[in-house]
Design a protein around this motif. Structure first.
Motif, PDB file in Angstrom:
ATOM      1  N   ASP A 184     -22.930  -5.769  63.149  1.00 25.50           N
ATOM      2  CA  ASP A 184     -21.717  -5.643  63.955  1.00 25.50           C
ATOM      3  C   ASP A 184     -21.005  -4.315  63.668  1.00 25.50           C
ATOM      4  N   GLY A 185     -21.806  -3.238  63.542  1.00 28.59           N
ATOM      5  CA  GLY A 185     -21.255  -1.904  63.345  1.00 28.59           C
ATOM      6  C   GLY A 185     -20.921  -1.529  61.915  1.00 28.59           C
ATOM      7  N   GLN A 186     -21.056  -2.469  60.975  1.00 24.24           N
ATOM      8  CA  GLN A 186     -20.726  -2.205  59.575  1.00 24.24           C
ATOM      9  C   GLN A 186     -22.003  -2.110  58.740  1.00 24.24           C
ATOM     10  N   PRO A 187     -22.093  -1.121  57.837  1.00 26.46           N
ATOM     11  CA  PRO A 187     -23.288  -1.032  56.991  1.00 26.46           C
ATOM     12  C   PRO A 187     -23.395  -2.226  56.042  1.00 26.46           C
ATOM     13  N   VAL A 188     -24.624  -2.655  55.800  1.00 34.23           N
ATOM     14  CA  VAL A 188     -24.901  -3.763  54.877  1.00 34.23           C
ATOM     15  C   VAL A 188     -25.678  -3.200  53.691  1.00 34.23           C
ATOM     16  N   ASP A 189     -25.213  -3.510  52.488  1.00 28.96           N
ATOM     17  CA  ASP A 189     -25.903  -3.062  51.276  1.00 28.96           C
ATOM     18  C   ASP A 189     -27.004  -4.067  50.940  1.00 28.96           C
ATOM     19  N   LEU A 190     -28.245  -3.703  51.276  1.00 34.40           N
ATOM     20  CA  LEU A 190     -29.363  -4.611  51.003  1.00 34.40           C
ATOM     21  C   LEU A 190     -29.702  -4.666  49.517  1.00 34.40           C
ATOM     22  N   ALA A 191     -29.367  -3.610  48.768  1.00 36.53           N
ATOM     23  CA  ALA A 191     -29.798  -3.484  47.371  1.00 36.53           C
ATOM     24  C   ALA A 191     -29.409  -4.696  46.525  1.00 36.53           C
ATOM     25  N   LYS A 192     -28.215  -5.241  46.771  1.00 40.82           N
ATOM     26  CA  LYS A 192     -27.767  -6.353  45.919  1.00 40.82           C
ATOM     27  C   LYS A 192     -28.470  -7.669  46.241  1.00 40.82           C
ATOM     28  N   HIS A 193     -29.291  -7.672  47.303  1.00 43.52           N
ATOM     29  CA  HIS A 193     -30.025  -8.885  47.682  1.00 43.52           C
ATOM     30  C   HIS A 193     -31.518  -8.778  47.379  1.00 43.52           C
ATOM     31  N   VAL A 194     -31.939  -7.672  46.752  1.00 41.31           N
ATOM     32  CA  VAL A 194     -33.361  -7.400  46.554  1.00 41.31           C
ATOM     33  C   VAL A 194     -33.881  -8.067  45.286  1.00 41.31           C
ATOM     34  N   ARG A 195     -35.021  -8.716  45.422  1.00 46.26           N
ATOM     35  CA  ARG A 195     -35.804  -9.194  44.285  1.00 46.26           C
ATOM     36  C   ARG A 195     -37.185  -8.601  44.455  1.00 46.26           C
ATOM     37  N   GLY A 196     -37.600  -7.757  43.513  1.00 46.25           N
ATOM     38  CA  GLY A 196     -38.843  -7.011  43.699  1.00 46.25           C
ATOM     39  C   GLY A 196     -38.582  -5.961  44.762  1.00 46.25           C
ATOM     40  N   SER A 197     -39.258  -6.067  45.895  1.00 48.51           N
ATOM     41  CA  SER A 197     -38.995  -5.122  46.992  1.00 48.51           C
ATOM     42  C   SER A 197     -38.478  -5.833  48.234  1.00 48.51           C
ATOM     43  N   VAL A 198     -38.211  -7.147  48.108  1.00 46.93           N
ATOM     44  CA  VAL A 198     -37.822  -7.956  49.279  1.00 46.93           C
ATOM     45  C   VAL A 198     -36.369  -8.408  49.169  1.00 46.93           C
ATOM     46  N   ALA A 199     -35.616  -8.165  50.241  1.00 44.36           N
ATOM     47  CA  ALA A 199     -34.222  -8.633  50.317  1.00 44.36           C
ATOM     48  C   ALA A 199     -34.184  -9.913  51.133  1.00 44.36           C
ATOM     49  N   ARG A 200     -33.479 -10.911  50.638  1.00 45.84           N
ATOM     50  CA  ARG A 200     -33.243 -12.164  51.362  1.00 45.84           C
ATOM     51  C   ARG A 200     -31.732 -12.380  51.408  1.00 45.84           C
ATOM     52  N   LEU A 201     -31.199 -12.544  52.627  1.00 37.34           N
ATOM     53  CA  LEU A 201     -29.754 -12.696  52.727  1.00 37.34           C
ATOM     54  C   LEU A 201     -29.393 -13.411  54.022  1.00 37.34           C
ATOM     55  N   THR A 202     -28.168 -13.914  54.046  1.00 39.99           N
ATOM     56  CA  THR A 202     -27.613 -14.541  55.247  1.00 39.99           C
ATOM     57  C   THR A 202     -26.361 -13.779  55.626  1.00 39.99           C
ATOM     58  N   LEU A 203     -26.275 -13.389  56.890  1.00 40.48           N
ATOM     59  CA  LEU A 203     -25.104 -12.677  57.403  1.00 40.48           C
ATOM     60  C   LEU A 203     -24.350 -13.581  58.367  1.00 40.48           C
ATOM     61  N   ARG A 204     -23.031 -13.703  58.134  1.00 38.32           N
ATOM     62  CA  ARG A 204     -22.193 -14.561  58.960  1.00 38.32           C
ATOM     63  C   ARG A 204     -21.218 -13.736  59.762  1.00 38.32           C
TER      64      ARG A 204
END
Length: 91
Positions: free
Chosen positions: A71-91
């Motif tokens: 929605d136009g805002q940057p998301v920091d994937l780094a804090k959701h990464v385990r190994g090289s894969v990010a898993r997250l839920t955006l609301r």
């Protein structure tokens, strides 16, 4: 004569995710209903826009090479990464 129903309409509840890929990366995006909006490998240098109804459940491979806006805002994937894969839920 164009069929207006063939164009997807943006509902007010729809939000947009924009992925930009610095390296090849696999992405899966699910919407509020659990439907897959996008699943697959994206090439380095490409971008992908996904639109739907949140919450979105994301799995992002090679996440350190992916820039994401929600929605136009940057998301920091780094804090959701385990190994090289990010898993997250955006609301």
């Amino acid at each position: 004569h164009r069929d207006l129903h063939s164009f997807p309409t943006r509902r007010s509840s729809d939000l947009q995710l924009v992925f930009r890929f610095g390296a090849d990366s696999w992405v899966e995006v699910r919407d509020a209903s659990g439907s897959i909006l996008h699943s697959g490998t994206n090439r380095a240098g490409s971008s992908r826009t996904v639109q739907g109804t949140p919450p979105f459940v994301l799995v992002v491979g090679n996440a350190s090479s992916v820039n994401l806006e929600f929605d136009g805002q940057p998301v920091d994937l780094a804090k959701h990464v385990r190994g090289s894969v990010a898993r997250l839920t955006l609301r």
